[in-house]
Design a protein around this motif. Structure first.
Motif, PDB file in Angstrom:
ATOM      1  N   SER A 134       0.827  -1.212   0.000  1.00 12.78           N
ATOM      2  CA  SER A 134       0.000   0.000   0.000  1.00 12.78           C
ATOM      3  C   SER A 134       0.857   1.255   0.000  1.00 12.78           C
ATOM      4  O   SER A 134       0.526   2.251  -0.664  1.00 12.78           O
ATOM      5  N   ILE A 135       1.973   1.239   0.740  1.00 11.51           N
ATOM      6  CA  ILE A 135       2.890   2.381   0.742  1.00 11.51           C
ATOM      7  C   ILE A 135       3.483   2.574  -0.649  1.00 11.51           C
ATOM      8  O   ILE A 135       3.585   3.704  -1.143  1.00 11.51           O
ATOM      9  N   GLN A 136       3.867   1.477  -1.290  1.00 18.63           N
ATOM     10  CA  GLN A 136       4.422   1.557  -2.639  1.00 18.63           C
ATOM     11  C   GLN A 136       3.415   2.143  -3.621  1.00 18.63           C
ATOM     12  O   GLN A 136       3.750   3.022  -4.430  1.00 18.63           O
ATOM     13  N   LEU A 137       2.157   1.693  -3.541  1.00 21.04           N
ATOM     14  CA  LEU A 137       1.122   2.208  -4.445  1.00 21.04           C
ATOM     15  C   LEU A 137       0.850   3.686  -4.170  1.00 21.04           C
ATOM     16  O   LEU A 137       0.661   4.471  -5.109  1.00 21.04           O
ATOM     17  N   ALA A 138       0.833   4.071  -2.877  1.00 23.57           N
ATOM     18  CA  ALA A 138       0.569   5.468  -2.525  1.00 23.57           C
ATOM     19  C   ALA A 138       1.675   6.376  -3.059  1.00 23.57           C
ATOM     20  O   ALA A 138       1.406   7.458  -3.599  1.00 23.57           O
ATOM     21  N   LEU A 139       2.929   5.943  -2.919  1.00 23.19           N
ATOM     22  CA  LEU A 139       4.041   6.762  -3.409  1.00 23.19           C
ATOM     23  C   LEU A 139       4.045   6.838  -4.939  1.00 23.19           C
ATOM     24  O   LEU A 139       4.343   7.881  -5.515  1.00 23.19           O
ATOM     25  N   ASN A 140       3.716   5.732  -5.579  1.00 18.73           N
ATOM     26  CA  ASN A 140       3.669   5.735  -7.054  1.00 18.73           C
ATOM     27  C   ASN A 140       2.588   6.682  -7.589  1.00 18.73           C
ATOM     28  O   ASN A 140       2.745   7.250  -8.673  1.00 18.73           O
ATOM     29  N   SER A 141       1.513   6.838  -6.797  1.00 18.25           N
ATOM     30  CA  SER A 141       0.431   7.726  -7.220  1.00 18.25           C
ATOM     31  C   SER A 141       0.619   9.149  -6.720  1.00 18.25           C
ATOM     32  O   SER A 141      -0.212  10.022  -6.973  1.00 18.25           O
ATOM     33  N   GLY A 142       1.714   9.395  -5.988  1.00 23.27           N
ATOM     34  CA  GLY A 142       1.997  10.735  -5.488  1.00 23.27           C
ATOM     35  C   GLY A 142       1.283  11.108  -4.216  1.00 23.27           C
ATOM     36  O   GLY A 142       1.302  12.276  -3.804  1.00 23.27           O
ATOM     37  N   ASP A 143       0.647  10.150  -3.548  1.00 20.33           N
ATOM     38  CA  ASP A 143      -0.106  10.426  -2.320  1.00 20.33           C
ATOM     39  C   ASP A 143       0.814  10.226  -1.108  1.00 20.33           C
ATOM     40  O   ASP A 143       0.776   9.192  -0.443  1.00 20.33           O
ATOM     41  N   GLU A 144       1.636  11.230  -0.827  1.00 24.58           N
ATOM     42  CA  GLU A 144       2.594  11.121   0.271  1.00 24.58           C
ATOM     43  C   GLU A 144       1.901  11.071   1.633  1.00 24.58           C
ATOM     44  O   GLU A 144       2.384  10.407   2.554  1.00 24.58           O
ATOM     45  N   ALA A 145       0.785  11.755   1.778  1.00 25.39           N
ATOM     46  CA  ALA A 145       0.066  11.764   3.057  1.00 25.39           C
ATOM     47  C   ALA A 145      -0.411  10.365   3.419  1.00 25.39           C
ATOM     48  O   ALA A 145      -0.279   9.923   4.570  1.00 25.39           O
ATOM     49  N   ALA A 146      -0.967   9.647   2.444  1.00 25.02           N
ATOM     50  CA  ALA A 146      -1.423   8.285   2.691  1.00 25.02           C
ATOM     51  C   ALA A 146      -0.246   7.375   3.017  1.00 25.02           C
ATOM     52  O   ALA A 146      -0.335   6.514   3.905  1.00 25.02           O
ATOM     53  N   ALA A 147       0.873   7.566   2.313  1.00 25.88           N
ATOM     54  CA  ALA A 147       2.063   6.755   2.570  1.00 25.88           C
ATOM     55  C   ALA A 147       2.584   6.998   3.985  1.00 25.88           C
ATOM     56  O   ALA A 147       2.963   6.055   4.685  1.00 25.88           O
ATOM     57  N   ARG A 148       2.602   8.269   4.417  1.00 27.06           N
ATOM     58  CA  ARG A 148       3.051   8.568   5.782  1.00 27.06           C
ATOM     59  C   ARG A 148       2.130   7.939   6.814  1.00 27.06           C
ATOM     60  O   ARG A 148       2.590   7.404   7.833  1.00 27.06           O
TER      61      ARG A 148
END
Length: 318
Positions: A100-114
């Motif tokens: 999920s972190i990988q997908l969030a970063l690939n989509s540019g969603d840094e807040a979700a990744a954090r």
């Protein structure tokens, strides 16, 4: 039987991953909490007695059941081994966080990744950038894979068999549960649990580092291991992360970890005296590093399985 037990357990886990909040883990957590409440009187010896009591309660029945199953039928003993390995492995327990972190970063969603990283690591991730998120995710993945998979492999292959796998996972949990909570930090009660796991994990941690080196960049992994592993406060984690980072050409660890017990040199000074650099060589972790980590872990897993297969053949032929 060792190779088949692990192979079938891995296949079952791929089909039906065991949840991290399953009743078996919950029962062990409750037992650890009760033992701490009953034995903790402020002395290290009390922690030692509690640790031994937990191990006896879990390991003696495990060995007894295996012995009975082996007497009845080898297939029944195999089934018991598969069940124990399935319960002790954690290859898929936390992979959803990493994915999920990988997908969030690939989509540019840094807040979700954090947010996902904070939930996974239980650390404050406020203000972290992409590089720091990627680095922490890689570090957590390498350490988790070692403790949930490769360490279990090693102890299951030892003469204790299923009891060895349980001992490793429970020892790792007790080392955390009796030392990390706020009311137990720096308390004598948890010292024995931490020291016991240090020795239980001494060989597996180094075998995991060797596996990372073999399936990755061998020279950089060994160089980082030899020169930078000691800069982490936890020796085993330092070995795993320095070797894993070197194998992938990544610079892992925070500035504090990489500089622990090492004097800070003058930034303007030129290294002409053979003094090792302040930080490990390699690139900063990026989103691409997450995919590199997946590849490294799978290659290391295949190497472990090959070695177990060869060991099983050697035992069978002997």
């Amino acid at each position: 039987m060792t190779f088949l037990s692990i192979l079938f357990a891995l296949l079952f886990e791929q089909l039906k991953p065991l949840r991290a909040d399953n009743p078996v883990y919950g029962g062990i957590k409750q037992m650890a909490a009760r033992m701490e409440a009953s034995f903790n009187a402020g002395q290290e010896g009390h922690g030692r007695m509690a640790w031994i009591a937990v191990m006896l309660i879990l390991l003696v029945p495990t060995l007894a059941i295996y012995w009975v199953c082996a007497k009845i039928s080898p297939l029944l003993a195999l089934a018991w081994n598969i069940l124990v390995v399935y319960l002790t492995l954690g290859f898929r327990h936390y992979s959803h966080y990493f994915t999920s972190i990988q997908l969030a970063l690939n989509s540019g969603d840094e807040a979700a990744a954090r947010s996902l990283l904070a939930e996974w690591t239980r650390q404050d991730t406020t203000g972290l950038g992409v590089n720091d998120i990627s680095r922490m995710a890689v570090e957590k993945a390498l350490v988790t894979t070692h403790r949930n998979v490769f360490g279990v492999f090693f102890w299951f292959a030892m003469p204790l068999g299923p009891a060895g796998a349980i001992m490793y996972r429970v020892a790792e949990y007790l080392a955390r549960a009796w030392n990390e909570p706020e009311h137990l930090k720096n308390e004598p009660f948890g010292r024995f649990a931490a020291r016991a796991f240090y020795w239980i994990d001494w060989v597996p941690a180094r075998l995991t580092a060797i596996a990372f080196a073999v399936v990755g960049n061998f020279e950089d992994a060994i160089y980082a291991w030899r020169n930078f592993a000691h800069r982490w406060q936890d020796e085993a984690i330092g070995i795993i992360l320095s070797a894993g980072g070197g194998a992938m050409g990544l610079r892992l660890g925070t500035a504090r970890e990489n500089a622990a017990d090492v004097p800070v040199a003058d930034a303007a000074a030129v290294d002409t005296t053979g003094i090792e650099p302040e930080t490990p060589p390699g690139e900063e972790a990026t989103v691409r590093a997450l995919q590199s980590t997946v590849g490294l872990v799978w290659r290391a897993l295949l190497l472990w399985m090959l070695l177990l297969l060869l060991l099983s053949f050697a035992v069978w032929l002997g």
